[in-house]
Design an enzyme around this catalytic site. Structure first.
Site, short mmCIF file in Angstrom:
data_model
loop_
_atom_site.label_atom_id
_atom_site.label_comp_id
_atom_site.label_asym_id
_atom_site.label_seq_id
_atom_site.Cartn_x
_atom_site.Cartn_y
_atom_site.Cartn_z
N HIS A 32 -15.54 -25.30 6.34
CA HIS A 32 -16.22 -24.43 5.34
C HIS A 32 -15.85 -24.59 3.90
CE1 HIS A 32 -18.73 -21.66 7.95
NE2 HIS A 32 -18.19 -22.32 8.82
N GLU A 42 -30.66 -25.81 11.27
CA GLU A 42 -30.72 -26.54 10.07
C GLU A 42 -31.77 -27.68 9.99
OE1 GLU A 42 -27.88 -25.08 11.34
OE2 GLU A 42 -27.25 -23.69 9.78
#
Lengths: 326, 325
Positions: A131, A62
């Site tokens: 999440h 990322e």
């Protein structure tokens, strides 16, 4: 021009595809955007149509995905980077905040940073604590980067096109639960909704509900329930957390004198906090009741469905909040 | 000396020496002005001692190639051709500075000479370098990015992610590790499981150009030329340059002064002395040209300081300008 009834993911796909056809400098990069067709299928078929040069699968990196997008944008390309879910954007926080948002300013405008980072956002189906983030306000805190989050397929198309055509970095979050929901979307390849412009999703006169993303759906459902009881709600979808369409919120508030803020995210230092602060600072004379906030509960989200849903906002919670101030 | 380095003419070599002296005197002047509180802020990372690495590597580039570095950036910006007056004005926080007085010592960029800046989050500029190299790959324009990497940056996640991405995408970038033996005050041997930093290349399937004597312009230039042309033709390359900073990590560093023996060992191989000796060896009649360098440099520094002092400070309008395009 013609419209089509398509889900949000198809509207996003159309926006992205049309912009890639329009501008050779636009390309996509991210985890699984190519051979996998995108985790959320927004880039379905892109690898076949545009090839490996413009549809770039990346390693699970990322920091490098966002950082490389910044460099490519500085040097003249127009990257659209995908972070699979916003939960992973925390790994790229430095690249987003210290680089994407700041490099233009700290080098006195020597270059622009025309990039978009798309990230799926929101809780869903027992995805559990790490999440289930909806952290838009954190990213909207910093000057230098815009942040948009559409609530309908048409907005998704018009807003994403605006983000890609703009010369500033944009974090564009897409609510996972809204990907399959359909709506009418203009076919026009130049259907662009201006950055920073909110939208009245339902007109009303008694209470202003300020919201964005998933909150729009709950607010509209609540407004429908309340209408049956004779309470008229105006639903303001800000669409962009930065720049924020304060004039639109103020205009509505001057009419209703009451406000409920609906957000999928957490309540502490939140979107709702900012709206409430802005209203008391600028609209105090028009205020007839305290500003109410409907947010997720201040806990990490658990796995078990029963208590997961307990922690989250819904239309009934919006109805209850409106009734408290009417 | 290989055939490659002979491609530089006598005039070019004098220019190289001039540039190294210019950087040395610029940094000395910055330290003096910082102590006199004419240069503000809390950060001042000086390049004294590392001149051969910066100048040697940048000399291997074409003008159209790109440079990016961390916060020890003044010397690298000057080597890439940034206007010395405007670099000094940036140190003073003046409106005429290369970054308009908004960047300061750690954020010296001059995009007109393809110097993309100094960056102050360790490792943060590495993926930016990959992105700029991606532009070259995407447009097939044959340009190379030279990314200076401090030894300290080799241990954070940016290093791993950016180097790996450059390898899987075959990006035209040279990762040049400036190993000055310390990340702030921590020795490389304490910070790195594998202190031979060039060996990191193996982990990424990347071309390893090994270790080079970073105090010797010719050594750096020769390896950098090979690495740059390799990157242009094939993809990423990694070089480790062993060098030394004569000053502390920043101006607040007081530990470095205890390293007397080590400092003396490197100063005996000072980049300027090594260069002068090589030039005398190559051109026995060069003394008069060498003698002209210090006065010429002094005049440039003097002019730069005057320019910086006389320049206006940024305005309230500058404060809010360029937040957005």
């Amino acid at each position: 021009m013609a419209e089509k009834n398509i889900p949000m993911r198809e509207a996003l796909r159309a926006a992205l595809r049309e912009e890639m056809l329009r501008d050779e400098r636009v390309f996509v990069m991210g985890e699984e955007v190519g051979a996998w067709d995108g985790t959320h299928k927004v880039t379905r078929g892109f690898l076949d149509e545009f090839g490996e040069r413009r549809v770039r699968d990346t390693p699970i990196s990322e920091m490098a995905i966002v950082g490389a997008a910044v460099g490519a944008a500085m040097a003249g390309l127009r990257p659209v980077a995908e972070i699979m879910t916003i939960n992973f954007a925390f790994l790229a926080f430095d690249a987003l905040i210290n680089h994407a948002a700041k490099v233009r300013y700290m080098f006195d405008g020597q270059f622009k940073v025309p990039m978009v980072v798309r990230a799926a956002t929101g809780w869903g189906n027992q995805a559990t604590a790490t999440h289930s983030h909806t952290p838009e306000p954190i990213f909207a805190h910093f000057p230098g980067m815009y942040l948009g989050c559409p609530s309908t397929p048409a907005d998704a198309k018009g807003m994403l096109k605006a983000a890609i055509r703009d010369d500033n970095p944009v974090l564009f979050t897409e609510v996972i639960a809204l990907y399959p929901k359909p709506g009418l979307v203009p076919d026009d390849p130049d259907f662009v909704l201006p950055i920073g412009k909110g939208d009245i999703k339902r007109a009303g006169k008694d209470v202003t509900i300020v919201t964005y993303g998933r909150g729009v759906e709950w607010s509209l459902d609540a407004a429908e329930i309340l209408a049956r009881e004779g309470i008229s709600c105006e639903v303001v979808d800000v669409r962009w957390l930065r720049p924020l369409d304060l004039p639109l919120i103020f205009e509505s508030f001057k009419k209703t004198n009451r406000c409920v803020v609906v957000e999928e995210s957490l309540p502490f230092y939140s979107f709702g906090s900012e709206i409430a602060a802005q209203l008391q600072e600028h609209m105090f004379d028009y205020m007839d009741a305290p500003i109410k906030r409907v947010s997720a509960m201040d806990v990490p989200l658990p796995y078990a469905k029963e208590i997961e849903l307990m922690a989250l906002p819904d239309a009934h919670k919006v109805v209850a909040a409106v009734k408290e101030i009417i | 000396m290989s055939d490659l380095t002979k491609t530089l003419t006598r005039a070019e070599l004098i220019e190289v020496y001039h540039q190294m002296v210019l950087i040395r005197r610029f940094e000395e002047k910055c330290k003096e002005l910082y102590n006199a509180r004419k240069i503000g802020g809390v950060y001042l990372h000086l390049y004294n001692g590392q001149e051969a690495t910066g100048v040697g590597a940048i000399k291997a580039l074409k003008p159209t190639d790109h440079v990016i570095t961390a916060y020890r950036d003044h010397g690298i910006a000057i080597a890439k051709g940034a206007d010395v007056k405007r670099v000094m004005a940036e140190m003073f926080g003046k409106r005429t500075g290369v970054s308009g007085g908004k960047g300061g010592s750690m954020h010296i960029a001059d995009v007109s000479v393809r110097m993309w800046g100094g960056y102050a989050i360790v490792g943060g500029h590495l993926p930016l370098a990959a992105g700029i190299a991606l532009k070259s790959k995407y447009n097939e324009d044959g340009e190379v990015v030279l990314c200076f990497v401090g030894d300290g940056a080799t241990n954070n996640g940016y290093f791993h992610e950016a180097l790996n991405l450059s390898a899987v995408w075959d990006l035209p970038v040279v990762w040049l590790i400036e190993n000055n033996l310390y990340g702030m005050g921590t020795p490389v041997s304490v910070a790195s499981g594998q202190p031979e930093l060039h060996k990191r290349a193996i982990a990424y399937g990347m071309k390893d150009f090994g270790r080079v004597d970073g105090m010797d312009f010719f050594a750096v230039y020769e390896v950098a030329q090979q690495a740059v042309e390799y990157a242009r033709a094939h993809g990423p390359a990694l070089v480790e340059s062993i060098t030394y900073r004569y000053e502390g990590h920043g101006v607040s560093d007081r530990i470095y002064m205890k390293r007397v023996e080590e400092m003396q060992r490197f100063q005996q191989r000072d980049p300027l002395i090594v260069m002068e000796n090589k030039l005398r060896e190559m051109f026995p009649d060069i003394e008069p040209e060498l003698a002209k360098v210090e006065p010429a440099v002094a005049a440039i520094i003097e002019e730069a300081v005057r320019f910086a002092e006389e320049s206006p400070v940024p305005t309230a309008e500058d404060l809010t300008r360029h937040v957005y395009a």
